[in-house]
Design a protein around this motif. Structure first.
Motif, PDB file in Angstrom:
ATOM      1  N   ASN A  97      -0.041   7.584  -4.806  1.00  0.00           N
ATOM      2  CA  ASN A  97      -0.619   7.303  -6.123  1.00  0.00           C
ATOM      3  C   ASN A  97      -0.174   5.938  -6.652  1.00  0.00           C
ATOM      4  O   ASN A  97      -0.952   5.242  -7.312  1.00  0.00           O
ATOM      5  CB  ASN A  97      -0.220   8.396  -7.116  1.00  0.00           C
ATOM      6  N   LEU A  98       1.076   5.576  -6.367  1.00  0.00           N
ATOM      7  CA  LEU A  98       1.600   4.299  -6.848  1.00  0.00           C
ATOM      8  C   LEU A  98       0.792   3.132  -6.297  1.00  0.00           C
ATOM      9  O   LEU A  98       0.451   2.203  -7.036  1.00  0.00           O
ATOM     10  CB  LEU A  98       3.068   4.149  -6.454  1.00  0.00           C
ATOM     11  N   LEU A 114       5.142   6.481   6.472  1.00  0.00           N
ATOM     12  CA  LEU A 114       3.802   6.615   7.056  1.00  0.00           C
ATOM     13  C   LEU A 114       2.783   7.027   6.004  1.00  0.00           C
ATOM     14  O   LEU A 114       1.634   6.582   6.028  1.00  0.00           O
ATOM     15  CB  LEU A 114       3.819   7.644   8.194  1.00  0.00           C
ATOM     16  N   ALA A 115       3.201   7.898   5.085  1.00  0.00           N
ATOM     17  CA  ALA A 115       2.282   8.346   4.027  1.00  0.00           C
ATOM     18  C   ALA A 115       1.786   7.164   3.217  1.00  0.00           C
ATOM     19  O   ALA A 115       0.597   7.076   2.872  1.00  0.00           O
ATOM     20  CB  ALA A 115       2.978   9.362   3.119  1.00  0.00           C
ATOM     21  N   LEU A 116       2.683   6.251   2.914  1.00  0.00           N
ATOM     22  CA  LEU A 116       2.306   5.074   2.138  1.00  0.00           C
ATOM     23  C   LEU A 116       1.472   4.105   2.981  1.00  0.00           C
ATOM     24  O   LEU A 116       0.450   3.583   2.516  1.00  0.00           O
ATOM     25  CB  LEU A 116       3.564   4.394   1.610  1.00  0.00           C
ATOM     26  N   MET A 117       1.899   3.857   4.210  1.00  0.00           N
ATOM     27  CA  MET A 117       1.163   2.924   5.077  1.00  0.00           C
ATOM     28  C   MET A 117      -0.268   3.385   5.315  1.00  0.00           C
ATOM     29  O   MET A 117      -1.190   2.577   5.419  1.00  0.00           O
ATOM     30  CB  MET A 117       1.886   2.772   6.419  1.00  0.00           C
ATOM     31  N   LYS A 118      -0.459   4.696   5.371  1.00  0.00           N
ATOM     32  CA  LYS A 118      -1.792   5.242   5.623  1.00  0.00           C
ATOM     33  C   LYS A 118      -2.764   4.879   4.513  1.00  0.00           C
ATOM     34  O   LYS A 118      -3.977   4.780   4.748  1.00  0.00           O
ATOM     35  CB  LYS A 118      -1.684   6.770   5.748  1.00  0.00           C
ATOM     36  N   TYR A 160       2.751  10.358 -10.923  1.00  0.00           N
ATOM     37  CA  TYR A 160       3.374  11.663 -10.684  1.00  0.00           C
ATOM     38  C   TYR A 160       2.424  12.841 -10.881  1.00  0.00           C
ATOM     39  O   TYR A 160       2.814  13.979 -10.601  1.00  0.00           O
ATOM     40  CB  TYR A 160       4.600  11.819 -11.589  1.00  0.00           C
ATOM     41  N   GLY A 161       1.216  12.568 -11.369  1.00  0.00           N
ATOM     42  CA  GLY A 161       0.266  13.662 -11.590  1.00  0.00           C
ATOM     43  C   GLY A 161       0.791  14.696 -12.557  1.00  0.00           C
ATOM     44  O   GLY A 161       0.652  15.898 -12.337  1.00  0.00           O
ATOM     45  N   SER A 162       1.421  14.227 -13.633  1.00  0.00           N
ATOM     46  CA  SER A 162       2.073  15.133 -14.578  1.00  0.00           C
ATOM     47  C   SER A 162       1.931  14.591 -15.999  1.00  0.00           C
ATOM     48  O   SER A 162       1.819  13.382 -16.217  1.00  0.00           O
ATOM     49  CB  SER A 162       3.556  15.270 -14.223  1.00  0.00           C
ATOM     50  N   ASN A 163       1.978  15.509 -16.976  1.00  0.00           N
ATOM     51  CA  ASN A 163       1.932  15.096 -18.389  1.00  0.00           C
ATOM     52  C   ASN A 163       3.316  15.135 -19.048  1.00  0.00           C
ATOM     53  O   ASN A 163       3.438  15.101 -20.266  1.00  0.00           O
ATOM     54  CB  ASN A 163       0.959  15.977 -19.167  1.00  0.00           C
ATOM     55  N   ASP A 222       9.307   2.869  -1.214  1.00  0.00           N
ATOM     56  CA  ASP A 222       9.124   4.326  -1.179  1.00  0.00           C
ATOM     57  C   ASP A 222      10.398   5.104  -1.495  1.00  0.00           C
ATOM     58  O   ASP A 222      10.340   6.325  -1.715  1.00  0.00           O
ATOM     59  CB  ASP A 222       8.623   4.752   0.206  1.00  0.00           C
ATOM     60  N   ILE A 223      11.564   4.419  -1.527  1.00  0.00           N
ATOM     61  CA  ILE A 223      12.814   5.132  -1.801  1.00  0.00           C
ATOM     62  C   ILE A 223      12.741   5.799  -3.177  1.00  0.00           C
ATOM     63  O   ILE A 223      12.312   5.204  -4.155  1.00  0.00           O
ATOM     64  CB  ILE A 223      14.011   4.163  -1.731  1.00  0.00           C
ATOM     65  N   SER A 224      13.162   7.038  -3.240  1.00  0.00           N
ATOM     66  CA  SER A 224      13.203   7.852  -4.467  1.00  0.00           C
ATOM     67  C   SER A 224      11.825   8.340  -4.914  1.00  0.00           C
ATOM     68  O   SER A 224      11.703   8.937  -5.987  1.00  0.00           O
ATOM     69  CB  SER A 224      13.861   7.085  -5.630  1.00  0.00           C
ATOM     70  N   LEU A 225      10.793   8.104  -4.119  1.00  0.00           N
ATOM     71  CA  LEU A 225       9.456   8.591  -4.467  1.00  0.00           C
ATOM     72  C   LEU A 225       8.990   9.584  -3.408  1.00  0.00           C
ATOM     73  O   LEU A 225       9.112   9.318  -2.207  1.00  0.00           O
ATOM     74  CB  LEU A 225       8.458   7.429  -4.543  1.00  0.00           C
ATOM     75  N   ASP A 226       8.451  10.719  -3.848  1.00  0.00           N
ATOM     76  CA  ASP A 226       7.913  11.662  -2.866  1.00  0.00           C
ATOM     77  C   ASP A 226       6.600  11.115  -2.316  1.00  0.00           C
ATOM     78  O   ASP A 226       6.039  10.134  -2.831  1.00  0.00           O
ATOM     79  CB  ASP A 226       7.723  13.049  -3.478  1.00  0.00           C
ATOM     80  N   ALA A 227       6.085  11.737  -1.253  1.00  0.00           N
ATOM     81  CA  ALA A 227       4.898  11.214  -0.558  1.00  0.00           C
ATOM     82  C   ALA A 227       3.706  11.085  -1.487  1.00  0.00           C
ATOM     83  O   ALA A 227       2.961  10.101  -1.444  1.00  0.00           O
ATOM     84  CB  ALA A 227       4.559  12.115   0.625  1.00  0.00           C
TER      85      ALA A 227
END
Length: 355
Positions: free
Chosen positions: A124-125, A147-151, A53-56, A114-119
């Motif tokens: 990152n996952l 597509l974001a994930l497949m890329k 998530y790029g978060s602390n 990818d369900i419930s996860l933003d691009a």
């Protein structure tokens, strides 16, 4: 074997949604653990969530063990806490995925990962999961329409599943193939830059004429002039407006490889290839001037001028008489060894996968 396999389905069928009752049952044990500070800080899970998530915001995540099972919560001020099932569905999914990895599952199958996860989290996952696959010896198979994930997947990681009248197939496919099939977007994986329309037509014919399987979608683009071709390819190295540098090559006439002045702009560049003749037109002229024209039909053309100009006029006349396909076939049949070697180089480029 069953204990080593974990299958996760999307809402509302996923295994993680069966844990809500369990979490409610352990709520009193959780509050007691908070009161006596009987919890630990799960550093690896915090790092996993933070990278995805790029978060602390997970820095205060805590772990307790109840009847051999691990549960998580975020500890707030005044002993206020947020149980894992009250986090977002995406965060809760990541936590449960982490649990399965730590249980030493050898195969994890996830439907619609990818369900419930933003691009951004999807991308990152995947990067993090590759690390777990290597360190924990786990295999992860998932489906997605993102597509974001497949890329982000490498050429050997992406497979396309299709149900055709009850026959289900699974084939390794390129990103642009899947993108065009699923969403109708047109795109190419590999690019071949070349000098002119004649070379464009010849390369297209050479690559496709025997219907050999080609993994990647490709596009031949004529630019005009050898220096312009190489210049465009070199600019792509910096800007990647076509694709990454390893997906773009230049193919030039063979005479470019013999001209010392021209050779300087393509010296020691493994992404530049040369056809096995000076040019298509000059090769035709060479055959036409042999006794009996090497079997070529007699045509009318202007034979005055430089070899390059005369060759182009002859090519146009022969194409009008024979067709492009027959002209290219004629050249290839009389130069089989050289053509075969050159075509093999092109096929290696068009089928080379990044692991």
């Amino acid at each position: 074997i069953k204990d080593k396999i974990y299958v996760e389905l999307p809402i509302p069928h996923g295994e993680r949604f069966n844990h809500f009752q369990k979490l409610g049952d352990i709520d009193s044990a959780l509050r007691r653990s908070i009161s006596f500070e009987e919890y630990v800080k799960p550093e690896k899970l915090i790092a996993f969530l933070s990278k995805v998530y790029g978060s602390n915001r997970f820095d205060n995540l805590k772990e307790i063990t109840v009847k051999g099972a691990k549960y998580y919560f975020i500890l707030k001020s005044d002993d206020y806490y947020i149980r894992e099932d009250y986090l977002s569905s995406g965060e809760y999914f990541i936590i449960n995925l982490f649990k399965m990895i730590r249980l030493k599952c050898k195969l994890i199958v996830i439907d619609e990962i990818d369900i419930s996860l933003d691009a951004s989290a999807q991308v990152n996952l995947i990067s993090e999961l590759r690390g777990f696959c290597a360190s924990d010896k786990v295999n992860i198979v998932f489906t997605t329409h993102s597509l974001a994930l497949m890329k982000t997947l490498s050429d050997v990681e992406l497979n396309y599943m299709e149900n055709n009248e009850g026959v289900v197939t699974l084939q390794n496919r390129s990103y642009n193939y899947v993108k065009s099939i699923l969403f109708g977007f047109r795109g190419w994986d590999k690019y071949i830059l070349t000098e002119d329309e004649v070379l464009d037509d010849y390369l297209t014919y050479l690559i496709a004429h025997d219907n050999a399987p080609i993994f990647f979608k490709y596009k031949v683009i004529y630019v005009a002039g050898g220096t312009n071709v190489v210049s465009l390819m070199n600019r792509n190295v910096e800007t990647q407006f076509f694709s990454s540098a390893d997906n773009v090559i230049s193919v030039l006439d063979g005479d470019q490889n013999k001209d010392e002045a021209r050779l300087q702009y393509c010296k020691n560049n493994e992404m530049i290839f040369f056809i096995p003749f000076q040019s298509i037109e000059k090769q035709l002229l060479l055959h036409y001037r042999n006794e009996g024209r090497d079997g070529l039909p007699e045509v009318i053309y202007n034979s005055v001028g430089s070899e390059s100009k005369v060759g182009k006029r002859l090519y146009k006349s022969l194409v009008s008489e024979m067709s492009k396909t027959k002209v290219f076939s004629f050249i290839n049949d009389r130069n089989k060894g050289k053509v075969k070697k050159f075509r093999e180089q092109l096929m290696v480029f068009l089928n080379a996968k990044n692991s």
